[in-house]
Design a protein around this motif. Sequence first.
Motif, PDB file in Angstrom:
ATOM      1  N   VAL A 103       0.525  -0.693   7.895  1.00 62.67           N
ATOM      2  CA  VAL A 103      -0.285  -1.746   8.494  1.00 62.67           C
ATOM      3  C   VAL A 103      -1.704  -1.224   8.685  1.00 62.67           C
ATOM      4  O   VAL A 103      -1.927  -0.270   9.435  1.00 62.67           O
ATOM      5  CB  VAL A 103       0.290  -2.207   9.848  1.00 62.67           C
ATOM      6  CG1 VAL A 103      -0.596  -3.276  10.461  1.00 62.67           C
ATOM      7  CG2 VAL A 103       1.715  -2.725   9.665  1.00 62.67           C
ATOM      8  N   LEU A 104      -2.660  -1.830   8.007  1.00 63.22           N
ATOM      9  CA  LEU A 104      -4.059  -1.464   8.176  1.00 63.22           C
ATOM     10  C   LEU A 104      -4.700  -2.228   9.325  1.00 63.22           C
ATOM     11  O   LEU A 104      -5.596  -1.720   9.995  1.00 63.22           O
ATOM     12  CB  LEU A 104      -4.838  -1.756   6.887  1.00 63.22           C
ATOM     13  CG  LEU A 104      -4.410  -0.977   5.640  1.00 63.22           C
ATOM     14  CD1 LEU A 104      -5.196  -1.462   4.437  1.00 63.22           C
ATOM     15  CD2 LEU A 104      -4.604   0.511   5.839  1.00 63.22           C
ATOM     16  N   TYR A 105      -4.240  -3.441   9.535  1.00 62.89           N
ATOM     17  CA  TYR A 105      -4.779  -4.266  10.618  1.00 62.89           C
ATOM     18  C   TYR A 105      -3.782  -5.379  10.907  1.00 62.89           C
ATOM     19  O   TYR A 105      -3.134  -5.913  10.010  1.00 62.89           O
ATOM     20  CB  TYR A 105      -6.137  -4.872  10.229  1.00 62.89           C
ATOM     21  CG  TYR A 105      -6.631  -5.919  11.197  1.00 62.89           C
ATOM     22  CD1 TYR A 105      -7.178  -5.545  12.423  1.00 62.89           C
ATOM     23  CD2 TYR A 105      -6.543  -7.268  10.906  1.00 62.89           C
ATOM     24  CE1 TYR A 105      -7.629  -6.501  13.324  1.00 62.89           C
ATOM     25  CE2 TYR A 105      -6.986  -8.234  11.792  1.00 62.89           C
ATOM     26  CZ  TYR A 105      -7.534  -7.842  13.005  1.00 62.89           C
ATOM     27  OH  TYR A 105      -7.966  -8.786  13.893  1.00 62.89           O
ATOM     28  N   GLU A 106      -3.688  -5.750  12.202  1.00 60.99           N
ATOM     29  CA  GLU A 106      -2.827  -6.875  12.570  1.00 60.99           C
ATOM     30  C   GLU A 106      -3.297  -7.490  13.875  1.00 60.99           C
ATOM     31  O   GLU A 106      -3.672  -6.787  14.813  1.00 60.99           O
ATOM     32  CB  GLU A 106      -1.371  -6.422  12.712  1.00 60.99           C
ATOM     33  CG  GLU A 106      -0.413  -7.586  13.024  1.00 60.99           C
ATOM     34  CD  GLU A 106       1.049  -7.174  13.060  1.00 60.99           C
ATOM     35  OE1 GLU A 106       1.313  -5.960  13.174  1.00 60.99           O
ATOM     36  OE2 GLU A 106       1.924  -8.061  12.975  1.00 60.99           O
ATOM     37  N   ALA A 112      -3.009  -7.118   7.566  1.00 62.09           N
ATOM     38  CA  ALA A 112      -3.456  -6.490   6.323  1.00 62.09           C
ATOM     39  C   ALA A 112      -2.587  -5.267   6.077  1.00 62.09           C
ATOM     40  O   ALA A 112      -2.469  -4.388   6.939  1.00 62.09           O
ATOM     41  CB  ALA A 112      -4.928  -6.087   6.427  1.00 62.09           C
ATOM     42  N   LEU A 113      -1.980  -5.217   4.914  1.00 59.96           N
ATOM     43  CA  LEU A 113      -1.061  -4.142   4.562  1.00 59.96           C
ATOM     44  C   LEU A 113      -1.657  -3.267   3.473  1.00 59.96           C
ATOM     45  O   LEU A 113      -2.470  -3.714   2.662  1.00 59.96           O
ATOM     46  CB  LEU A 113       0.266  -4.713   4.061  1.00 59.96           C
ATOM     47  CG  LEU A 113       0.994  -5.686   4.982  1.00 59.96           C
ATOM     48  CD1 LEU A 113       2.213  -6.262   4.259  1.00 59.96           C
ATOM     49  CD2 LEU A 113       1.418  -4.998   6.279  1.00 59.96           C
ATOM     50  N   ASN A 114      -1.216  -2.017   3.433  1.00 57.48           N
ATOM     51  CA  ASN A 114      -1.523  -1.122   2.325  1.00 57.48           C
ATOM     52  C   ASN A 114      -0.276  -1.084   1.452  1.00 57.48           C
ATOM     53  O   ASN A 114       0.697  -0.418   1.775  1.00 57.48           O
ATOM     54  CB  ASN A 114      -1.877   0.267   2.845  1.00 57.48           C
ATOM     55  CG  ASN A 114      -2.401   1.167   1.734  1.00 57.48           C
ATOM     56  OD1 ASN A 114      -2.732   0.708   0.646  1.00 57.48           O
ATOM     57  ND2 ASN A 114      -2.477   2.457   2.002  1.00 57.48           N
ATOM     58  N   LYS A 115      -0.301  -1.841   0.356  1.00 62.08           N
ATOM     59  CA  LYS A 115       0.877  -1.989  -0.489  1.00 62.08           C
ATOM     60  C   LYS A 115       0.993  -0.822  -1.453  1.00 62.08           C
ATOM     61  O   LYS A 115       0.044  -0.485  -2.155  1.00 62.08           O
ATOM     62  CB  LYS A 115       0.805  -3.293  -1.283  1.00 62.08           C
ATOM     63  CG  LYS A 115       2.084  -3.636  -2.023  1.00 62.08           C
ATOM     64  CD  LYS A 115       1.893  -4.785  -2.974  1.00 62.08           C
ATOM     65  CE  LYS A 115       1.282  -4.351  -4.281  1.00 62.08           C
ATOM     66  NZ  LYS A 115       2.180  -3.502  -5.090  1.00 62.08           N
ATOM     67  N   PRO A 116       2.161  -0.186  -1.518  1.00 58.95           N
ATOM     68  CA  PRO A 116       2.332   0.925  -2.457  1.00 58.95           C
ATOM     69  C   PRO A 116       2.520   0.431  -3.881  1.00 58.95           C
ATOM     70  O   PRO A 116       2.945  -0.712  -4.116  1.00 58.95           O
ATOM     71  CB  PRO A 116       3.598   1.620  -1.947  1.00 58.95           C
ATOM     72  CG  PRO A 116       4.389   0.519  -1.316  1.00 58.95           C
ATOM     73  CD  PRO A 116       3.366  -0.403  -0.693  1.00 58.95           C
ATOM     74  N   SER A 117       2.227   1.287  -4.821  1.00 60.70           N
ATOM     75  CA  SER A 117       2.470   0.965  -6.215  1.00 60.70           C
ATOM     76  C   SER A 117       3.968   0.852  -6.464  1.00 60.70           C
ATOM     77  O   SER A 117       4.763   1.603  -5.906  1.00 60.70           O
ATOM     78  CB  SER A 117       1.880   2.066  -7.105  1.00 60.70           C
ATOM     79  OG  SER A 117       2.234   1.875  -8.451  1.00 60.70           O
ATOM     80  N   GLY A 187      -2.831  -1.152  -2.814  1.00 66.94           N
ATOM     81  CA  GLY A 187      -3.977  -1.345  -1.943  1.00 66.94           C
ATOM     82  C   GLY A 187      -3.779  -2.493  -0.976  1.00 66.94           C
ATOM     83  O   GLY A 187      -2.657  -2.836  -0.609  1.00 66.94           O
ATOM     84  N   ILE A 188      -4.907  -3.085  -0.553  1.00 58.81           N
ATOM     85  CA  ILE A 188      -4.901  -4.061   0.532  1.00 58.81           C
ATOM     86  C   ILE A 188      -4.226  -5.366   0.112  1.00 58.81           C
ATOM     87  O   ILE A 188      -4.542  -5.945  -0.928  1.00 58.81           O
ATOM     88  CB  ILE A 188      -6.332  -4.353   0.997  1.00 58.81           C
ATOM     89  CG1 ILE A 188      -7.007  -3.070   1.481  1.00 58.81           C
ATOM     90  CG2 ILE A 188      -6.336  -5.402   2.106  1.00 58.81           C
ATOM     91  CD1 ILE A 188      -8.482  -3.225   1.734  1.00 58.81           C
ATOM     92  N   LEU A 189      -3.335  -5.813   0.971  1.00 57.79           N
ATOM     93  CA  LEU A 189      -2.673  -7.106   0.805  1.00 57.79           C
ATOM     94  C   LEU A 189      -2.821  -7.859   2.116  1.00 57.79           C
ATOM     95  O   LEU A 189      -2.379  -7.385   3.160  1.00 57.79           O
ATOM     96  CB  LEU A 189      -1.199  -6.909   0.466  1.00 57.79           C
ATOM     97  CG  LEU A 189      -0.369  -8.169   0.282  1.00 57.79           C
ATOM     98  CD1 LEU A 189      -0.781  -8.882  -0.997  1.00 57.79           C
ATOM     99  CD2 LEU A 189       1.111  -7.836   0.230  1.00 57.79           C
ATOM    100  N   LEU A 190      -3.458  -9.012   2.081  1.00 57.95           N
ATOM    101  CA  LEU A 190      -3.724  -9.783   3.294  1.00 57.95           C
ATOM    102  C   LEU A 190      -2.749 -10.937   3.400  1.00 57.95           C
ATOM    103  O   LEU A 190      -2.547 -11.685   2.445  1.00 57.95           O
ATOM    104  CB  LEU A 190      -5.158 -10.317   3.270  1.00 57.95           C
ATOM    105  CG  LEU A 190      -5.629 -11.044   4.528  1.00 57.95           C
ATOM    106  CD1 LEU A 190      -5.691 -10.098   5.706  1.00 57.95           C
ATOM    107  CD2 LEU A 190      -6.977 -11.697   4.285  1.00 57.95           C
ATOM    108  N   HIS A 363      -6.610  -0.485  -7.798  1.00 52.43           N
ATOM    109  CA  HIS A 363      -6.453  -0.338  -6.350  1.00 52.43           C
ATOM    110  C   HIS A 363      -7.347  -1.323  -5.609  1.00 52.43           C
ATOM    111  O   HIS A 363      -8.572  -1.344  -5.813  1.00 52.43           O
ATOM    112  CB  HIS A 363      -6.820   1.103  -5.956  1.00 52.43           C
ATOM    113  CG  HIS A 363      -6.738   1.394  -4.490  1.00 52.43           C
ATOM    114  ND1 HIS A 363      -5.544   1.586  -3.838  1.00 52.43           N
ATOM    115  CD2 HIS A 363      -7.701   1.541  -3.558  1.00 52.43           C
ATOM    116  CE1 HIS A 363      -5.782   1.845  -2.556  1.00 52.43           C
ATOM    117  NE2 HIS A 363      -7.081   1.820  -2.367  1.00 52.43           N
ATOM    118  N   ALA A 364      -6.753  -2.172  -4.771  1.00 49.45           N
ATOM    119  CA  ALA A 364      -7.529  -3.076  -3.912  1.00 49.45           C
ATOM    120  C   ALA A 364      -8.057  -2.251  -2.740  1.00 49.45           C
ATOM    121  O   ALA A 364      -7.355  -2.018  -1.767  1.00 49.45           O
ATOM    122  CB  ALA A 364      -6.650  -4.213  -3.422  1.00 49.45           C
TER     123      ALA A 364
END
Length: 423
Positions: A103-106, A112-117, A187-190, A363-364
Amino acid sequence: MSSSSRVCQPQTFGLPWPDLNDGLFYNDVVRASDSELTLIEVYSSKYKNSAPLQGWLQRIRSGQITVDREVVRDPDTILRVGSKLAYHRLPWREPDAPYLLEVLYEDDDMIALNKPSGLQVLPQGLFQQRTVLTQLLWRATQKISHLSCQQPHPVPVHRLGRGTSVTTRMVILLNILLVDWSHMVLGILLCAKTKHAKTQLAAYFADGTSNIGDGSIRSNADVEPCTERKISKIYRALVTGIVCEDKVIVKQPIGMVRYPGVAKGLYVASPTGKPALSKVEVLEREIHKNQTLVQVEIQSGRPHQIRIHLSYIGHPLLGDPLYVPGGQPKCSDFDLVDESFADDGGFRRPTNPVPGDCGYNLHAHQVTLSHPASNEVIKVIAPLPPILRKQQETEQLTPGKPEQQETEQLSRGNPEQLTHLHY
């Protein structure tokens, strides 16, 4: 605008995937136009992208289809108007995929998540359970259970049309910044958590797309950010070849063509497609490796847009198994269809490259947006993988504490009017 600055503490969530998923149930109702047709005629004609004729015969004879809740094994059964059909796709083991999300932000409106490859965002193809959506639903169920002191109840993720269930205490409505849904993108997923946030974010994306004209442009004109836009998305990518211009604008429409192994068709560069705009900036040229590190800002959000646009200008993503220069797929035989079927009756996995194949680095990295509820400017940054860092960025990182130092450097960039969210 708020002038506050805060950094979220790292938080990870996710549950391990079960060995087998729950399978899928596809429900249908016989329409007047389908009355007097046989069971096999309906399924082999309406759902020919799911399985060939012999595959549907196997599914019927193995008892996977019911008519009005009764198993029917005779493919020549005549159907009546209003009869309820159900096809049960048996549980299967999905391909390996990571399950932990950062979780990058909530807040109450969005996350906002940091999604792995390697982790797909939405159910598609072989990935029906091992997705970001499933983990979000499991997380929401756990939170609701904790608040109400009740046992978690099952969440019906897998339904025809991929509709998500809405619990009485929390709404999960996804709005994807990673418009390229291939599970290799990281990368970032909102995601929006309320209907209002989803509506606002959707409007942000629509505004960006509506400002794009027709035609394709490749130019070394300056690429300046649009200050009026409510959202900005910046990616890092590694491409083949040396990009000569420092800045390039790609304004190439993206459309669809028939393609083996992709039921709804494949997105490609097409003069008759929908408008799309990408702004490419060279960060570093590696002459000895014949590759270029670039930054890409997209104003529109077409599927696979960055992959298509970079390949369109002659610089496909390094390792991309699908797209070649010109924004077209490597496989040019669009009408080739393999009629053989797998154990479950469905088509075998295609031998030609498909959009979900891995191998490239995209990478987002950064998203700046106006908060859907407060209008505060939010800037979310996901840490870069080593292969997508500039040499200077790599040299500046302190061994053992890369994320901390990167956060400190980025926070000093423009703290006056931004809420920084990264680690």
